[in-house]
Design an enzyme around this catalytic site. Sequence first.
Site, PDB file in Angstrom:
ATOM      1  CG  ASN A 118     -59.909 -17.462  53.250  1.00  0.00           C
ATOM      2  OD1 ASN A 118     -59.740 -16.358  52.727  1.00  0.00           O
ATOM      3  ND2 ASN A 118     -59.411 -18.586  52.726  1.00  0.00           N
ATOM      4  CB  VAL A 177     -55.646 -10.556  46.859  1.00  0.00           C
ATOM      5  CG1 VAL A 177     -54.467 -11.237  47.524  1.00  0.00           C
ATOM      6  CG2 VAL A 177     -56.155  -9.409  47.726  1.00  0.00           C
ATOM      7  CG  ASP A 204     -68.060 -29.188  48.723  1.00  0.00           C
ATOM      8  OD1 ASP A 204     -68.334 -28.052  49.162  1.00  0.00           O
ATOM      9  OD2 ASP A 204     -68.315 -29.542  47.559  1.00  0.00           O
ATOM     10  CE  LYS A 257     -66.635 -13.124  49.051  1.00  0.00           C
ATOM     11  NZ  LYS A 257     -65.956 -13.876  50.125  1.00  0.00           N
ATOM     12  CE1 TYR A 285     -66.341 -13.521  45.433  1.00  0.00           C
ATOM     13  CE2 TYR A 285     -65.972 -11.234  44.811  1.00  0.00           C
ATOM     14  CZ  TYR A 285     -65.611 -12.343  45.553  1.00  0.00           C
ATOM     15  OH  TYR A 285     -64.543 -12.285  46.411  1.00  0.00           O
TER      16      TYR A 285
HETATM   17  N1  NAP Z   1     -58.080 -12.809  45.693  1.00  0.00           N
HETATM   18  C1  NAP Z   1     -58.889 -11.781  45.608  1.00  0.00           C
HETATM   19  O1  NAP Z   1     -58.770 -10.910  44.732  1.00  0.00           O
HETATM   20  C2  NAP Z   1     -59.981 -11.627  46.631  1.00  0.00           C
HETATM   21  C3  NAP Z   1     -60.537 -10.371  46.813  1.00  0.00           C
HETATM   22  C4  NAP Z   1     -61.567 -10.204  47.723  1.00  0.00           C
HETATM   23  C5  NAP Z   1     -62.015 -11.267  48.460  1.00  0.00           C
HETATM   24  N2  NAP Z   1     -61.453 -12.489  48.279  1.00  0.00           N
HETATM   25  C6  NAP Z   1     -61.983 -13.588  49.084  1.00  0.00           C
HETATM   26  O2  NAP Z   1     -60.909 -14.220  49.738  1.00  0.00           O
HETATM   27  C7  NAP Z   1     -61.262 -15.572  50.042  1.00  0.00           C
HETATM   28  C8  NAP Z   1     -60.113 -16.490  49.659  1.00  0.00           C
HETATM   29  O3  NAP Z   1     -59.918 -16.428  48.269  1.00  0.00           O
HETATM   30  P1  NAP Z   1     -58.488 -16.521  47.578  1.00  0.00           P
HETATM   31  O4  NAP Z   1     -58.291 -15.261  46.830  1.00  0.00           O
HETATM   32  O5  NAP Z   1     -57.462 -16.942  48.565  1.00  0.00           O
HETATM   33  O6  NAP Z   1     -58.776 -17.643  46.485  1.00  0.00           O
HETATM   34  P2  NAP Z   1     -58.240 -19.141  46.347  1.00  0.00           P
HETATM   35  O7  NAP Z   1     -56.760 -19.166  46.351  1.00  0.00           O
HETATM   36  O8  NAP Z   1     -58.966 -19.690  45.166  1.00  0.00           O
HETATM   37  O9  NAP Z   1     -58.743 -19.834  47.677  1.00  0.00           O
HETATM   38  C9  NAP Z   1     -60.068 -20.298  47.858  1.00  0.00           C
HETATM   39  C10 NAP Z   1     -60.041 -21.337  48.951  1.00  0.00           C
HETATM   40  O10 NAP Z   1     -61.375 -21.782  49.199  1.00  0.00           O
HETATM   41  C11 NAP Z   1     -61.388 -23.209  49.169  1.00  0.00           C
HETATM   42  N3  NAP Z   1     -62.703 -23.672  48.729  1.00  0.00           N
HETATM   43  C12 NAP Z   1     -63.333 -23.354  47.563  1.00  0.00           C
HETATM   44  N4  NAP Z   1     -64.503 -23.992  47.483  1.00  0.00           N
HETATM   45  C13 NAP Z   1     -64.618 -24.742  48.616  1.00  0.00           C
HETATM   46  C14 NAP Z   1     -65.595 -25.637  49.109  1.00  0.00           C
HETATM   47  N5  NAP Z   1     -66.712 -25.901  48.418  1.00  0.00           N
HETATM   48  N6  NAP Z   1     -65.396 -26.221  50.307  1.00  0.00           N
HETATM   49  C15 NAP Z   1     -64.263 -25.979  51.003  1.00  0.00           C
HETATM   50  N7  NAP Z   1     -63.311 -25.138  50.608  1.00  0.00           N
HETATM   51  C16 NAP Z   1     -63.481 -24.531  49.425  1.00  0.00           C
HETATM   52  C17 NAP Z   1     -60.284 -23.595  48.210  1.00  0.00           C
HETATM   53  O11 NAP Z   1     -59.735 -24.871  48.516  1.00  0.00           O
HETATM   54  P3  NAP Z   1     -60.106 -26.251  47.772  1.00  0.00           P
HETATM   55  O12 NAP Z   1     -60.217 -25.962  46.313  1.00  0.00           O
HETATM   56  O13 NAP Z   1     -58.943 -27.134  48.148  1.00  0.00           O
HETATM   57  O14 NAP Z   1     -61.394 -26.687  48.399  1.00  0.00           O
HETATM   58  C18 NAP Z   1     -59.226 -22.559  48.554  1.00  0.00           C
HETATM   59  O15 NAP Z   1     -58.466 -22.973  49.661  1.00  0.00           O
HETATM   60  C19 NAP Z   1     -62.566 -15.831  49.273  1.00  0.00           C
HETATM   61  O16 NAP Z   1     -63.659 -15.742  50.168  1.00  0.00           O
HETATM   62  C20 NAP Z   1     -62.627 -14.697  48.274  1.00  0.00           C
HETATM   63  O17 NAP Z   1     -63.953 -14.357  47.907  1.00  0.00           O
HETATM   64  C21 NAP Z   1     -60.449 -12.696  47.382  1.00  0.00           C
END
Ligand code: NAP
Length: 275
Positions: A90, A188, A62, A159, A155
């Site tokens: 990420n 996304v 974590d 960012k 959020y």
């Molecule tokens: N999808 C979108 O629309 C979008 C848009 C803009 C930016 N983003 C950014 O893209 C990044 C990835 O997001 P995603 O869209 O791929 O979402 P996601 O599928 O929910 O992935 C989030 C990842 O972060 C990990 N995580 C969460 N809390 C954690 C913790 N306390 N310690 C370690 N790992 C942790 C999760 O894994 P575990 O649960 O296994 O720990 C998961 O692998 C984020 O920074 C998000 O803000 C996403």
Amino acid sequence: MDYVARMGVALVTGASTGIGRATAIRLAREPGTELVLVARREELLRELAESLPCPATVLAVDLTEADAPQKVRAHLDADHGGGLHLLVNNAGAAWRGSFADGGHANVKRHMELNFDAVVRLTEELLPLLRKSTPSAIVNVASTAGRVSRARTGAYSASKFALIGWTDALYSEEKATGVHVGMVLPGFVETEGFPATELRQKALTRWVVSQPEKVAEAIYECGPGGKAERYVPRPYALAAVARIVMPGLTRRVLSGGAATSLTTSTGGGDQGPASG
Ligand SMILES: NC(=O)c1ccc[n+]([C@@H]2O[C@H](COP(=O)([O-])OP(=O)(O)OC[C@H]3O[C@@H](n4cnc5c(N)ncnc54)[C@H](OP(=O)(O)O)[C@@H]3O)[C@@H](O)[C@H]2O)c1
């Protein structure tokens, strides 16, 4: 592409799902890559590692825990000879809610994961990146770090902070050979940001992108040497509009048009929106 870093040891946080998982798969295609997959869910990381065509180790941690950066460093020292050529920050999440409902507690949990954890991990690993130059860091920010909307303030704040800090780090590390890039995704479709409402409506379906496109941008902003990329690219217009036409942007974002761009996230309870 103007390559600034060679592939070698590449660490991806949040590699268990979504953009991080897609990034690991993308990086694994590059010759010489040795991956380090980091997130909390070990079984997902192991499954991914076993499916990749390159060497990969996993670390379940974590990242908000006090000793997480030291655990990651110890893993790199023990299993990868203390080398690090690419750090992809990420891991992140969003929990939607107004300030009146979520208060400081909601701001704090966003800052702890989306900002503090990134800064703390980077602080611990920067000496390794400097030792391994040419090397690179990619921070995954968001268009929500340029434009803020109702119920995503916490959020967005995390960012916005990440973007400001990343810009400074880019300038500071330029001379050391550590390239610092930043990717700003829009909506996304992922586990944490399912964008279900947007995908259901024909009017808004087109705004939702795929993790693989962000993964390509992460590669461009890391070894590829780009400073920043919006995904999809037209989302940059929102950032321009916020500076050039603040009044109009504010009216649009607080009016009916913004409502059609509202979606839920996987954050549960107050579950977030804008990527
Ligand atoms: N999808 C979108 O629309 C979008 C848009 C803009 C930016 N983003 C950014 O893209 C990044 C990835 O997001 P995603 O869209 O791929 O979402 P996601 O599928 O929910 O992935 C989030 C990842 O972060 C990990 N995580 C969460 N809390 C954690 C913790 N306390 N310690 C370690 N790992 C942790 C999760 O894994 P575990 O649960 O296994 O720990 C998961 O692998 C984020 O920074 C998000 O803000 C996403």
